[in-house]
Scaffold this motif. Structure first.
Motif, PDB file in Angstrom:
ATOM      1  N   ALA A  20       0.823  -1.206   0.000  1.00 27.23           N
ATOM      2  CA  ALA A  20       0.000   0.000   0.000  1.00 27.23           C
ATOM      3  C   ALA A  20       0.861   1.260   0.000  1.00 27.23           C
ATOM      4  CB  ALA A  20      -0.933   0.005   1.213  1.00 27.23           C
ATOM      5  N   ALA A  21       1.966   1.239   0.755  1.00 25.92           N
ATOM      6  CA  ALA A  21       2.864   2.400   0.791  1.00 25.92           C
ATOM      7  C   ALA A  21       3.499   2.639  -0.562  1.00 25.92           C
ATOM      8  CB  ALA A  21       3.946   2.179   1.851  1.00 25.92           C
ATOM      9  N   CYS A  22       3.885   1.565  -1.244  1.00 24.19           N
ATOM     10  CA  CYS A  22       4.482   1.709  -2.576  1.00 24.19           C
ATOM     11  C   CYS A  22       3.469   2.237  -3.585  1.00 24.19           C
ATOM     12  CB  CYS A  22       5.049   0.365  -3.037  1.00 24.19           C
ATOM     13  SG  CYS A  22       6.546  -0.151  -2.167  1.00 24.19           S
ATOM     14  N   LEU A  23       2.229   1.749  -3.501  1.00 23.43           N
ATOM     15  CA  LEU A  23       1.181   2.249  -4.391  1.00 23.43           C
ATOM     16  C   LEU A  23       0.890   3.727  -4.122  1.00 23.43           C
ATOM     17  CD1 LEU A  23      -1.405  -0.683  -4.490  1.00 23.43           C
ATOM     18  CD2 LEU A  23      -0.077   0.215  -6.405  1.00 23.43           C
ATOM     19  N   ALA A  24       0.880   4.108  -2.847  1.00 25.97           N
ATOM     20  CA  ALA A  24       0.654   5.509  -2.494  1.00 25.97           C
ATOM     21  C   ALA A  24       1.758   6.387  -3.049  1.00 25.97           C
ATOM     22  CB  ALA A  24       0.563   5.661  -0.976  1.00 25.97           C
ATOM     23  N   MET A  25       3.002   5.928  -2.924  1.00 23.15           N
ATOM     24  CA  MET A  25       4.130   6.696  -3.417  1.00 23.15           C
ATOM     25  C   MET A  25       4.053   6.872  -4.936  1.00 23.15           C
ATOM     26  SD  MET A  25       8.222   5.982  -2.938  1.00 23.15           S
ATOM     27  CE  MET A  25       8.183   6.385  -1.184  1.00 23.15           C
ATOM     28  N   ALA A  26       3.698   5.798  -5.642  1.00 18.25           N
ATOM     29  CA  ALA A  26       3.632   5.855  -7.098  1.00 18.25           C
ATOM     30  C   ALA A  26       2.453   6.698  -7.581  1.00 18.25           C
ATOM     31  CB  ALA A  26       3.539   4.448  -7.669  1.00 18.25           C
ATOM     32  N   SER A  27       1.268   6.453  -7.024  1.00 19.74           N
ATOM     33  CA  SER A  27       0.079   7.189  -7.466  1.00 19.74           C
ATOM     34  C   SER A  27       0.168   8.664  -7.112  1.00 19.74           C
ATOM     35  CB  SER A  27      -1.178   6.577  -6.852  1.00 19.74           C
ATOM     36  OG  SER A  27      -1.154   6.671  -5.439  1.00 19.74           O
ATOM     37  N   GLY A  28       0.721   8.954  -5.935  1.00 18.04           N
ATOM     38  CA  GLY A  28       0.890  10.355  -5.541  1.00 18.04           C
ATOM     39  C   GLY A  28       1.833  11.098  -6.460  1.00 18.04           C
ATOM     40  N   ALA A  29       2.933  10.440  -6.838  1.00 21.60           N
ATOM     41  CA  ALA A  29       3.903  11.074  -7.733  1.00 21.60           C
ATOM     42  C   ALA A  29       3.282  11.364  -9.091  1.00 21.60           C
ATOM     43  CB  ALA A  29       5.126  10.175  -7.888  1.00 21.60           C
ATOM     44  N   VAL A  30       2.529  10.400  -9.617  1.00 18.93           N
ATOM     45  CA  VAL A  30       1.886  10.579 -10.921  1.00 18.93           C
ATOM     46  C   VAL A  30       0.912  11.745 -10.894  1.00 18.93           C
ATOM     47  CG1 VAL A  30       0.282   9.520 -12.562  1.00 18.93           C
ATOM     48  CG2 VAL A  30       2.178   8.180 -11.629  1.00 18.93           C
ATOM     49  N   ASN A  31       0.192  11.911  -9.789  1.00 20.30           N
ATOM     50  CA  ASN A  31      -0.819  12.954  -9.722  1.00 20.30           C
ATOM     51  C   ASN A  31      -0.244  14.359  -9.606  1.00 20.30           C
ATOM     52  OD1 ASN A  31      -3.232  11.737 -10.193  1.00 20.30           O
ATOM     53  ND2 ASN A  31      -4.152  12.291  -8.246  1.00 20.30           N
ATOM     54  N   PHE A  32       1.046  14.478  -9.338  1.00 21.49           N
ATOM     55  CA  PHE A  32       1.661  15.806  -9.347  1.00 21.49           C
ATOM     56  C   PHE A  32       2.039  16.231 -10.763  1.00 21.49           C
ATOM     57  CE2 PHE A  32       2.395  15.175  -4.749  1.00 21.49           C
ATOM     58  CZ  PHE A  32       1.971  16.409  -4.292  1.00 21.49           C
ATOM     59  N   SER A  33       1.792  15.368 -11.732  1.00 23.41           N
ATOM     60  CA  SER A  33       2.113  15.679 -13.128  1.00 23.41           C
ATOM     61  C   SER A  33       1.134  16.713 -13.677  1.00 23.41           C
ATOM     62  CB  SER A  33       2.059  14.406 -13.973  1.00 23.41           C
ATOM     63  OG  SER A  33       2.091  14.724 -15.347  1.00 23.41           O
ATOM     64  N   SER A  34       1.653  17.841 -14.093  1.00 22.46           N
ATOM     65  CA  SER A  34       0.798  18.883 -14.680  1.00 22.46           C
ATOM     66  C   SER A  34       0.215  18.419 -16.007  1.00 22.46           C
ATOM     67  CB  SER A  34       1.598  20.171 -14.868  1.00 22.46           C
ATOM     68  OG  SER A  34       2.744  19.949 -15.682  1.00 22.46           O
ATOM     69  N   ALA A  35       0.953  17.580 -16.731  1.00 24.18           N
ATOM     70  CA  ALA A  35       0.466  17.074 -18.018  1.00 24.18           C
ATOM     71  C   ALA A  35      -0.769  16.204 -17.806  1.00 24.18           C
ATOM     72  CB  ALA A  35       1.561  16.276 -18.712  1.00 24.18           C
ATOM     73  N   LEU A  36      -0.750  15.356 -16.776  1.00 23.80           N
ATOM     74  CA  LEU A  36      -1.898  14.503 -16.499  1.00 23.80           C
ATOM     75  C   LEU A  36      -3.108  15.334 -16.107  1.00 23.80           C
ATOM     76  CD1 LEU A  36      -3.113  11.675 -16.037  1.00 23.80           C
ATOM     77  CD2 LEU A  36      -2.285  11.811 -13.676  1.00 23.80           C
ATOM     78  N   LEU A  37      -2.912  16.339 -15.277  1.00 25.69           N
ATOM     79  CA  LEU A  37      -4.013  17.193 -14.854  1.00 25.69           C
ATOM     80  C   LEU A  37      -4.636  17.913 -16.038  1.00 25.69           C
ATOM     81  CD1 LEU A  37      -5.724  18.518 -12.654  1.00 25.69           C
ATOM     82  CD2 LEU A  37      -3.907  20.197 -12.328  1.00 25.69           C
ATOM     83  N   THR A  38      -3.798  18.335 -16.997  1.00 29.32           N
ATOM     84  CA  THR A  38      -4.284  19.072 -18.156  1.00 29.32           C
ATOM     85  C   THR A  38      -5.025  18.166 -19.131  1.00 29.32           C
ATOM     86  OG1 THR A  38      -2.439  20.634 -17.972  1.00 29.32           O
ATOM     87  CG2 THR A  38      -3.609  20.557 -20.079  1.00 29.32           C
ATOM     88  N   ARG A  39      -4.496  16.968 -19.336  1.00 32.93           N
ATOM     89  CA  ARG A  39      -5.037  16.086 -20.370  1.00 32.93           C
ATOM     90  C   ARG A  39      -6.184  15.200 -19.896  1.00 32.93           C
ATOM     91  NH1 ARG A  39       0.836  13.963 -22.670  1.00 32.93           N
ATOM     92  NH2 ARG A  39       1.611  16.010 -23.360  1.00 32.93           N
ATOM     93  N   SER A  40      -6.110  14.735 -18.657  1.00 31.47           N
ATOM     94  CA  SER A  40      -7.130  13.782 -18.198  1.00 31.47           C
ATOM     95  C   SER A  40      -7.430  13.993 -16.718  1.00 31.47           C
ATOM     96  CB  SER A  40      -6.662  12.343 -18.445  1.00 31.47           C
ATOM     97  OG  SER A  40      -7.657  11.430 -18.041  1.00 31.47           O
ATOM     98  N   ARG A  41      -8.407  14.812 -16.441  1.00 23.99           N
ATOM     99  CA  ARG A  41      -8.768  15.084 -15.066  1.00 23.99           C
ATOM    100  C   ARG A  41      -9.473  13.891 -14.421  1.00 23.99           C
ATOM    101  NH1 ARG A  41     -10.734  21.313 -16.142  1.00 23.99           N
ATOM    102  NH2 ARG A  41      -8.639  22.179 -16.353  1.00 23.99           N
ATOM    103  N   LYS A  42     -10.139  13.045 -15.243  1.00 20.72           N
ATOM    104  CA  LYS A  42     -10.782  11.849 -14.696  1.00 20.72           C
ATOM    105  C   LYS A  42      -9.741  10.891 -14.132  1.00 20.72           C
ATOM    106  CE  LYS A  42     -14.977  11.903 -17.506  1.00 20.72           C
ATOM    107  NZ  LYS A  42     -15.797  11.159 -18.500  1.00 20.72           N
ATOM    108  N   ILE A  43      -8.641  10.708 -14.866  1.00 21.56           N
ATOM    109  CA  ILE A  43      -7.566   9.846 -14.381  1.00 21.56           C
ATOM    110  C   ILE A  43      -6.946  10.445 -13.123  1.00 21.56           C
ATOM    111  CG2 ILE A  43      -5.281   8.901 -14.902  1.00 21.56           C
ATOM    112  CD1 ILE A  43      -6.117   8.665 -17.785  1.00 21.56           C
ATOM    113  N   HIS A  44      -6.801  11.772 -13.123  1.00 19.05           N
ATOM    114  CA  HIS A  44      -6.255  12.466 -11.946  1.00 19.05           C
ATOM    115  C   HIS A  44      -7.131  12.195 -10.721  1.00 19.05           C
ATOM    116  CE1 HIS A  44      -4.148  15.719  -9.770  1.00 19.05           C
ATOM    117  NE2 HIS A  44      -5.342  15.971  -9.243  1.00 19.05           N
TER     118      HIS A  44
END
Length: 212
Positions: A52-76
């Motif tokens: 769970a800690a590893c998943l939190a670390m990975a998912s949290g890092a991905v969500n700081f991506s400005s590209a992801l926020l811009t392109r796919s807010r549902k995934i965010h």
């Protein structure tokens, strides 16, 4: 950053689930374990905690991506809820393991403090997002996410205290726990302070006021 985090996550999983699945090295430093300590149960909880800690670390890092926020807010959003669930699992499993912490009661208290603050910061972040307060959402996410690195900071400080200053492992680990918490809190506020202007500019440009 994502590459470094991915390498660290894979190493952590390999070390704890494959290289030393019985946690022989870590448990060798524990002393005066309570009668309530049952190794098979503790190991199962630890496996859940680590994954769970590893998943939190990975998912949290991905969500700081400005590209992801811009392109796919549902995934965010989906990734954000995954992070929240993982944080809750990490803190609940940590709550079970805290009474058996290396270093005794002082370390148990420190871990329980983290187990209260970390999910609280995460929930506050979600509330701020639901209220369209995106700068505050980001700031609380930073405060929350840096606790994913608690274990890393603990082991670095423990290593320095033990190898550099020759302190006993219990004392080194206790200093590592309290030192890690202090560094994480200070680091979060520093990151917020030095990146707030850039974040405000990005959210204004991206039209984040429509993000729900």
């Amino acid at each position: 950053m994502l590459i470094v985090i991915a390498v660290y996550v894979l190493y952590t999983l390999f070390e704890n689930l494959i290289l030393d699945p019985q946690s022989t090295s870590f448990l060798s430093h524990k002393s005066h374990l309570r009668d309530s300590f049952h190794l098979p149960v503790w190991l199962k909880v630890m496996y859940v905690h680590i994954v769970a800690a590893c998943l939190a670390m990975a998912s949290g890092a991905v969500n700081f991506s400005s590209a992801l926020l811009t392109r796919s807010r549902k995934i965010h959003r989906f990734n954000g809820w995954l992070y929240v669930v993982c944080v809750l699992i990490v803190t609940l499993s940590s709550g079970y393991m805290a009474p058996h912490s290396t270093g005794g009661k002082a370390v148990s208290i420190a871990f329980n403090m983290v187990n209260m603050y970390w999910p609280a910061a995460t929930v506050i972040s979600v509330i701020k997002a639901r209220r369209n307060q995106f700068i505050k959402h980001r700031n609380w996410m930073i405060r929350s996410y840096l606790f994913c690195f608690t274990n890393l900071f603990i082991h670095v400080i423990t290593f320095v205290c033990r190898s550099g200053f020759g302190l006993p492992y219990d004392i080194s680990y206790t200093m590592g726990v309290y030192g890690a918490i202090t560094l994480i809190v200070l680091a979060a506020e520093c990151v917020i302070h030095f990146t707030s202007r850039k974040a405000m500019d990005f959210l204004h440009t991206a039209g984040a006021s429509r993000f729900r």
